[in-house]
Design a protein around this motif. Sequence first.
Motif, PDB file in Angstrom:
ATOM      1  N   LEU A  41       0.829  -1.205   0.000  1.00 40.86           N
ATOM      2  CA  LEU A  41       0.000   0.000   0.000  1.00 40.86           C
ATOM      3  C   LEU A  41       0.862   1.253   0.000  1.00 40.86           C
ATOM      4  CD1 LEU A  41      -2.799  -0.984   2.547  1.00 40.86           C
ATOM      5  CD2 LEU A  41      -2.908  -1.013   0.050  1.00 40.86           C
ATOM      6  N   TYR A  42       0.319   2.318  -0.634  1.00 42.97           N
ATOM      7  CA  TYR A  42       1.035   3.602  -0.672  1.00 42.97           C
ATOM      8  C   TYR A  42       0.281   4.647   0.132  1.00 42.97           C
ATOM      9  CZ  TYR A  42       2.345   8.225  -2.289  1.00 42.97           C
ATOM     10  OH  TYR A  42       2.720   9.542  -2.317  1.00 42.97           O
ATOM     11  N   SER A  43       1.022   5.419   0.864  1.00 38.77           N
ATOM     12  CA  SER A  43       0.462   6.576   1.555  1.00 38.77           C
ATOM     13  C   SER A  43       1.512   7.674   1.540  1.00 38.77           C
ATOM     14  CB  SER A  43       0.094   6.231   3.005  1.00 38.77           C
ATOM     15  OG  SER A  43      -0.203   7.417   3.729  1.00 38.77           O
ATOM     16  N   PRO A  44       1.108   8.924   1.271  1.00 36.68           N
ATOM     17  CA  PRO A  44       2.099  10.016   1.285  1.00 36.68           C
ATOM     18  C   PRO A  44       2.735  10.219   2.643  1.00 36.68           C
ATOM     19  CG  PRO A  44      -0.133  10.874   1.133  1.00 36.68           C
ATOM     20  CD  PRO A  44      -0.232   9.397   0.924  1.00 36.68           C
ATOM     21  N   CYS A  45       2.091   9.708   3.706  1.00 40.94           N
ATOM     22  CA  CYS A  45       2.637   9.888   5.047  1.00 40.94           C
ATOM     23  C   CYS A  45       3.581   8.767   5.448  1.00 40.94           C
ATOM     24  CB  CYS A  45       1.503  10.007   6.071  1.00 40.94           C
ATOM     25  SG  CYS A  45       0.675  11.619   6.012  1.00 40.94           S
ATOM     26  N   ILE A  46       3.863   7.820   4.546  1.00 33.64           N
ATOM     27  CA  ILE A  46       4.905   6.830   4.801  1.00 33.64           C
ATOM     28  C   ILE A  46       6.191   7.394   4.231  1.00 33.64           C
ATOM     29  CG2 ILE A  46       5.657   4.459   4.430  1.00 33.64           C
ATOM     30  CD1 ILE A  46       2.771   3.658   4.060  1.00 33.64           C
ATOM     31  N   LYS A  47       6.889   8.138   5.028  1.00 26.84           N
ATOM     32  CA  LYS A  47       8.126   8.782   4.597  1.00 26.84           C
ATOM     33  C   LYS A  47       8.958   9.131   5.824  1.00 26.84           C
ATOM     34  CE  LYS A  47       6.619  12.312   2.381  1.00 26.84           C
ATOM     35  NZ  LYS A  47       6.505  13.589   1.675  1.00 26.84           N
ATOM     36  N   ASP A  48      10.251   9.350   5.599  1.00 27.60           N
ATOM     37  CA  ASP A  48      11.127   9.758   6.692  1.00 27.60           C
ATOM     38  C   ASP A  48      10.818  11.198   7.081  1.00 27.60           C
ATOM     39  OD1 ASP A  48      12.637   7.351   6.934  1.00 27.60           O
ATOM     40  OD2 ASP A  48      13.695   7.891   5.083  1.00 27.60           O
ATOM     41  N   LYS A  49      10.945  11.488   8.357  1.00 33.10           N
ATOM     42  CA  LYS A  49      10.618  12.822   8.848  1.00 33.10           C
ATOM     43  C   LYS A  49      11.494  13.883   8.200  1.00 33.10           C
ATOM     44  CE  LYS A  49       9.565  15.229  13.165  1.00 33.10           C
ATOM     45  NZ  LYS A  49       9.547  15.116  14.660  1.00 33.10           N
ATOM     46  N   ASP A  50      12.732  13.516   7.852  1.00 33.24           N
ATOM     47  CA  ASP A  50      13.655  14.491   7.241  1.00 33.24           C
ATOM     48  C   ASP A  50      13.177  14.946   5.866  1.00 33.24           C
ATOM     49  OD1 ASP A  50      15.233  14.239   9.467  1.00 33.24           O
ATOM     50  OD2 ASP A  50      16.613  12.790   8.562  1.00 33.24           O
ATOM     51  N   SER A  51      12.373  14.116   5.197  1.00 31.12           N
ATOM     52  CA  SER A  51      11.893  14.474   3.861  1.00 31.12           C
ATOM     53  C   SER A  51      10.561  15.211   3.896  1.00 31.12           C
ATOM     54  CB  SER A  51      11.751  13.206   3.006  1.00 31.12           C
ATOM     55  OG  SER A  51      10.770  12.341   3.549  1.00 31.12           O
ATOM     56  N   LEU A  52      10.036  15.444   5.090  1.00 38.35           N
ATOM     57  CA  LEU A  52       8.757  16.138   5.231  1.00 38.35           C
ATOM     58  C   LEU A  52       8.951  17.637   5.007  1.00 38.35           C
ATOM     59  CD1 LEU A  52       5.734  15.849   6.089  1.00 38.35           C
ATOM     60  CD2 LEU A  52       6.487  16.355   8.420  1.00 38.35           C
ATOM     61  N   GLY A  53       8.126  18.215   4.161  1.00 36.05           N
ATOM     62  CA  GLY A  53       8.203  19.639   3.891  1.00 36.05           C
ATOM     63  C   GLY A  53       7.517  20.466   4.961  1.00 36.05           C
ATOM     64  N   PRO A  54       7.482  21.770   4.798  1.00 37.56           N
ATOM     65  CA  PRO A  54       6.814  22.647   5.769  1.00 37.56           C
ATOM     66  C   PRO A  54       5.308  22.421   5.766  1.00 37.56           C
ATOM     67  CG  PRO A  54       7.440  23.889   3.816  1.00 37.56           C
ATOM     68  CD  PRO A  54       8.059  22.528   3.670  1.00 37.56           C
ATOM     69  N   PRO A  55       4.624  22.737   6.862  1.00 40.08           N
ATOM     70  CA  PRO A  55       3.171  22.563   6.897  1.00 40.08           C
ATOM     71  C   PRO A  55       2.488  23.509   5.916  1.00 40.08           C
ATOM     72  CG  PRO A  55       3.909  23.782   8.820  1.00 40.08           C
ATOM     73  CD  PRO A  55       5.140  23.295   8.128  1.00 40.08           C
ATOM     74  N   PRO A  56       1.353  23.114   5.356  1.00 38.72           N
ATOM     75  CA  PRO A  56       0.635  24.004   4.442  1.00 38.72           C
ATOM     76  C   PRO A  56       0.207  25.285   5.157  1.00 38.72           C
ATOM     77  CG  PRO A  56      -0.237  21.760   4.328  1.00 38.72           C
ATOM     78  CD  PRO A  56       0.671  21.810   5.510  1.00 38.72           C
ATOM     79  N   ALA A  57       0.321  26.395   4.453  1.00 38.51           N
ATOM     80  CA  ALA A  57      -0.189  27.653   4.994  1.00 38.51           C
ATOM     81  C   ALA A  57      -1.711  27.582   5.062  1.00 38.51           C
ATOM     82  CB  ALA A  57       0.255  28.813   4.114  1.00 38.51           C
ATOM     83  N   LEU A  58      -2.287  28.225   6.069  1.00 38.32           N
ATOM     84  CA  LEU A  58      -3.723  28.172   6.285  1.00 38.32           C
ATOM     85  C   LEU A  58      -4.401  29.437   5.748  1.00 38.32           C
ATOM     86  CD1 LEU A  58      -3.824  26.774   9.941  1.00 38.32           C
ATOM     87  CD2 LEU A  58      -3.970  25.506   7.781  1.00 38.32           C
ATOM     88  N   ILE A  59      -5.529  29.240   5.073  1.00 42.22           N
ATOM     89  CA  ILE A  59      -6.348  30.347   4.577  1.00 42.22           C
ATOM     90  C   ILE A  59      -7.727  30.206   5.211  1.00 42.22           C
ATOM     91  CG2 ILE A  59      -7.424  31.391   2.547  1.00 42.22           C
ATOM     92  CD1 ILE A  59      -5.046  30.497   0.906  1.00 42.22           C
ATOM     93  N   GLY A  60      -8.144  31.212   5.955  1.00 43.62           N
ATOM     94  CA  GLY A  60      -9.410  31.149   6.669  1.00 43.62           C
ATOM     95  C   GLY A  60     -10.600  31.211   5.728  1.00 43.62           C
ATOM     96  N   HIS A  61     -11.411  30.162   5.727  1.00 38.63           N
ATOM     97  CA  HIS A  61     -12.576  30.069   4.839  1.00 38.63           C
ATOM     98  C   HIS A  61     -13.702  30.978   5.329  1.00 38.63           C
ATOM     99  CE1 HIS A  61     -16.111  27.594   3.183  1.00 38.63           C
ATOM    100  NE2 HIS A  61     -15.575  28.239   2.173  1.00 38.63           N
TER     101      HIS A  61
END
Length: 382
Positions: A41-61
Amino acid sequence: MTALSWPVAVLSFQMTRAQRALILGLFLLLLSALYLVPLGLYSPCIKDKDSLGPPPALIGHRGAPMQLAPENTLMAFEKAVQCGCAGLETDVTLLDGVPFLMHDRTLLRTTDVQQQYPERSRSPAAMFSWSQLRTLNAGAWFLSSNPFRTAGSLPEDERLQAQNQSICSLVDFLQLAAHSQSLVIFDLYRPPKGHPYRDTWVQRTLDVLLNQSSILSSQVLWLPSDLRSLVQEIDPDLQQTSGSQLPLQELQSNNIVKLNLHYSAMEYQAVNISVNLYVVSEPWLYSVAWCSGVQSLTTNAPQRLSTMTQPLLLMSPGEYSLMWTLTDLLSLALVLLVFCFHWREQALALSSEGDASLDTGTYSKFRTLSEVWSVSSVNSHI
């Protein structure tokens, strides 16, 4: 237990050795497939922490309406900024030359137009004058209808503030964004037929943005697709944004730098074009977007997502493989234990009967069909 051991019950019936081997082989094949599926199975969250990018910026709906304030009011946008939102999303409607914020076609849901103008309560919002709109209350509905079941938890001073909100103009919205250095993105609704700005609504909105507010053009993600070439000619510094997954060549020819897409298009990526997803409010979905490398997202719950320090589902490939390998081994041990238990029970039951018979020259022990089901019924309750 019975579900895991059905091959044992089947093997209790009179059948040839080849038939038994076939049934047991099919069972083991299916079991092996179930063991191997999770490892592929594939999941984008199966990755090393070092390869994790910055959190998405939030836009208030529409600001931050889920728990904190009535939508599309100055209070909602102020709350979104306080929660750490990098951008603000809204909907713009034009009336008598004054662009204002309103998501619905009518004023019925989010104002007291029914009390103020009962005969016009279902009329298009764009057909009112600005002086009439300014008399409407745009916050009391939030407390009375309590759409997210959270209004009762607001402090008394915030309840009073929400109670007295009015319809927000585009100028006031842009000034708040300019002061907080927030990005802005908005849908722009064309006025209905017969409206005096029916054919010049884009130009009038641009005039307000460029000449009546102090916001920088680079802070504006220009989403409306109407007259895009004219908009770029008037102000090339606006961040041209598309709400559709257009071909890359078309995106580049229109100077599109950002896509605004539904979260179901999370895997869509385009070269040199960032992606904003809407509307993401659950931590698990925010986690998947973060792991997928999404740059920003529109949310109803900035106060909740802004506190997350890492994705909920993040797991290294090694940890994921180890988890499923241990699970498979434990499951296999359980299956073997169940088989041994059934075989032992069967042997004890047969030995207690004290009889044996010969069949086609081979020594075997058989029971009647009713006896087999009787033993299986006893085992199913163990």
